[in-house]
Scaffold this active site. Structure first.
Site, PDB file in Angstrom:
ATOM      1  N   CYS A  79      81.725  32.586  28.335  1.00 56.65           N
ATOM      2  CA  CYS A  79      82.575  31.398  28.219  1.00 56.65           C
ATOM      3  C   CYS A  79      81.729  30.124  28.227  1.00 56.65           C
ATOM      4  CB  CYS A  79      83.633  31.402  29.315  1.00 56.65           C
ATOM      5  SG  CYS A  79      85.020  30.290  28.963  1.00 56.65           S
ATOM      6  N   HIS A 167      86.310  36.738  28.837  1.00 55.43           N
ATOM      7  CA  HIS A 167      85.824  37.142  30.167  1.00 55.43           C
ATOM      8  C   HIS A 167      85.869  38.667  30.312  1.00 55.43           C
ATOM      9  CE1 HIS A 167      85.493  33.197  32.180  1.00 55.43           C
ATOM     10  NE2 HIS A 167      86.406  32.837  31.292  1.00 55.43           N
ATOM     11  N   GLU A 169      84.812  40.383  32.751  1.00 57.36           N
ATOM     12  CA  GLU A 169      84.892  40.774  34.159  1.00 57.36           C
ATOM     13  C   GLU A 169      86.318  40.912  34.673  1.00 57.36           C
ATOM     14  OE1 GLU A 169      84.497  36.202  34.246  1.00 57.36           O
ATOM     15  OE2 GLU A 169      83.909  37.887  32.971  1.00 57.36           O
ATOM     16  N   GLY A 222      84.438  44.185  67.079  1.00 55.89           N
ATOM     17  CA  GLY A 222      85.472  45.191  66.872  1.00 55.89           C
ATOM     18  C   GLY A 222      85.821  45.351  65.404  1.00 55.89           C
ATOM     19  N   GLY A 223      85.301  44.453  64.554  1.00 59.65           N
ATOM     20  CA  GLY A 223      85.588  44.499  63.129  1.00 59.65           C
ATOM     21  C   GLY A 223      84.617  45.374  62.353  1.00 59.65           C
ATOM     22  N   ASP A 225      82.516  44.581  59.783  1.00 60.92           N
ATOM     23  CA  ASP A 225      81.201  44.040  59.445  1.00 60.92           C
ATOM     24  C   ASP A 225      80.194  44.205  60.578  1.00 60.92           C
ATOM     25  OD1 ASP A 225      82.433  43.277  57.101  1.00 60.92           O
ATOM     26  OD2 ASP A 225      82.787  41.226  57.761  1.00 60.92           O
ATOM     27  N   SER A 226      80.558  43.741  61.773  1.00 62.39           N
ATOM     28  CA  SER A 226      79.610  43.840  62.889  1.00 62.39           C
ATOM     29  C   SER A 226      79.358  45.295  63.268  1.00 62.39           C
ATOM     30  CB  SER A 226      80.101  43.041  64.097  1.00 62.39           C
ATOM     31  OG  SER A 226      81.266  43.593  64.652  1.00 62.39           O
ATOM     32  N   SER A 227      80.367  46.147  63.113  1.00 60.76           N
ATOM     33  CA  SER A 227      80.217  47.564  63.465  1.00 60.76           C
ATOM     34  C   SER A 227      79.256  48.280  62.515  1.00 60.76           C
ATOM     35  CB  SER A 227      81.580  48.266  63.451  1.00 60.76           C
ATOM     36  OG  SER A 227      82.479  47.638  64.345  1.00 60.76           O
TER      37      SER A 227
END
Length: 509
Positions: A79, A167, A169, A222-223, A225-227
């Protein structure tokens, strides 16, 4: 380091989607602002220029420096990227006579061209531009078009440089994945070896080299990502990783005990800290959302720092930062306007003299989950909905008190458990409840009540960047509303939020 595709961002709403589609083809890529591109090295195998809200004719239009890229790497302009190439090389780009937005079909395809290999005549594409390329430079060849857009795509003769005005994508371009695969594999020569398993192996090797025998601390939430970050680090350095899980009084009902137990089952070296009173004191009387975020963040750092000091010779702080956190904190024109404070980006105070390690900073949320699955983590943890860093503190739309938290925890518990019991939890990206400062009149038995209104929120999404409200069954909503009003003292009215992102955000604060 993996071989990769460089995506130069001109501010398009679709840029992240380009990256996601490339990665779905098992090719690693990175997004960089067009004016802050990284040093070009041997790992880069091709470059994609994104779309843009600008017109190439605007005085302030982005103008990338492509001298170190053109003819050295395969290049695909999408584009705006295509229009910039055409205008830069002497072509003509003018406002479209017909608004080119939405679905269109390719009425011409040069099937001999490598970029369009395997694509079909009449293939549906998605257009989203106010300008069009009316005249191409002499050394350009038109390779695709629609009935309204003569120059749907082009190739520059003598170099592997391509441009398309649609596009590939977006979902509505039916053969967009085929086009991207042609560019990545056949033109750039990429091997499609970037998988969750390869990411784990490479990251663990890098972490071992980077951290050596140093101690690392990580704040668990507890989420997901951190786990997942904790498990990657644990695989690399074992018990030299020290995890701290803080109960800020703003978690879901029973979450502190349940999650702490699951972490210990995973073999993590984890300390649980009850700091509810400290957080409630810090939040007393604050109603401004950003003020609450800052108070919660400051209190967390103080508690975290106090616990970290009990562990001798710590050199590193690990964070569960993921790629959208990084992207949202940078824009093509400098720092983005503050939508909300990111609790993982730039939040370390000067007095904590620690190095930062962020093993997930190159991944989108769904990629983090796939990495967690490769690490054999339990699905109930990987399938957890995203939960805001400030917790229930930003789902109480007024000042935070222990009693308001209690009410919200009870309502949230009924809603989330109801989703699980009815088989709806895994069909929803994120769900939660907002406790509003609105009180309304109700009737319970023979008595009039004047109690709180709560709003249920559930959305479907892939990565949280955009989201649609979830069409939960009326019968389910009726059952949950009835259960909340009957069982939670202090609530007499329930509403359901049917706003999508954008224009609304997922959280209310």
């Amino acid at each position: 380091m993996e071989e990769m595709i460089l995506i130069l961002d001109f501010g398009s709403q679709y840029t992240q989607l380009i990256a996601r589609r490339v990665r779905e083809l098992n090719v690693y890529c990175e997004i960089h602002p067009y004016n802050k591109s990284p040093q070009i090295d041997k790992h880069i195998k091709g470059v994609i220029l994104s779309g843009s809200p600008f017109s190439v004719r605007d005085k302030e239009a982005p103008k990338p420096q492509l001298d170190g890229i053109r003819k050295k790497f395969p290049l695909l302009g999408v584009c705006y990227g295509a229009q910039y190439l055409a205008q830069h090389d002497g072509g003509e780009v003018l406002p479209s006579e017909i608004r080119e937005y939405g679905r269109a079909n390719l009425s011409f395809i040069n099937k001999e061209n490598t970029l369009l290999k395997g694509m079909n005549l009449d293939s549906q594409v998605w257009m989203s531009h106010g300008d069009t390329i009316l005249k191409i430079p002499k050394n350009y060849e038109i390779i695709s078009g629609t009935k309204d857009v003569v120059v749907g795509g082009f190739k520059v003769n003598g170099e592997e440089t391509y441009g398309i005005q649609f596009h590939p994508e977006v979902y509505h371009t039916s053969e967009g994945t085929q086009l991207l695969k042609n560019f990545l594999v056949d033109i750039c020569g990429l091997s499609q070896t970037w998988t969750p398993a390869s990411f784990v192996d490479e990251t663990v090797t890098e972490l071992k080299a980077q951290l050596g025998n140093d101690k690392v601390i990580l704040g668990l939430s507890g989420g997901v990502d951190s786990s997942v970050a904790a498990m990657l680090l644990h695989r690399a350095i074992g018990h030299k990783l020290h995890c701290i899980f803080v109960d800020n009084g703003l978690l879901r009902k029973n979450e502190f005990a349940d999650v702490l137990h699951s972490y210990k089952d995973m073999g993590l070296n984890v300390i649980g800290v009850n700091a509810q009173d400290k957080f409630y004191t810090a939040l007393k009387g604050i109603t401004d959302p950003e003020g609450k975020r800052k108070a919660i963040g400051k209190s967390f750092i103080e508690v975290f720092d106090e616990e970290a000091k009990k562990i001798e010779d710590v050199k590193w702080l690990a964070q569960g930062t993921i790629y959208p956190d990084i992207i949202e904190s940078v824009s093509i024109n400098g720092p983005s306007a503050t939508i909300k404070s990111h609790h993982n980006v730039g939040g370390l105070p000067d007095y904590m003299k620690l190095n930062i390690v962020e093993p997930l900073k190159s991944l989108f949320k769904d990629e983090v989950r796939r990495v967690g699955k490769t690490l054999n983590m339990k699905q109930e943890l990987l399938g957890r909905h995203p939960f805001p860093g400030p917790g229930l503190g930003i789902r109480i739309l007024s000042d935070v008190t222990a009693e308001k938290v209690r009410i919200l925890q009870e309502v949230d518990y009924i809603f989330i458990n109801g989703l699980k019991e009815h088989g709806l939890y895994d069909k929803v990206w994120q769900a939660g409840v907002m406790l509003t400062p609105i009180q309304s009149v109700g009737v319970m038995g023979d008595e009039r009540t004047y109690e709180n209104l709560v709003a249920l929120r559930a959305v479907s999404s892939t990565d949280g960047m955009t989201a649609d409200w979830s069409h939960l069954p009326y019968e389910f909503l009726a059952e949950i509303s009835n259960a909340i009003i009957n069982r939670v003292k202090g609530v007499n009215r329930v509403v359901y939020d049917i706003s999508s992102k954008p224009p609304a955000t997922i959280e209310w604060e």
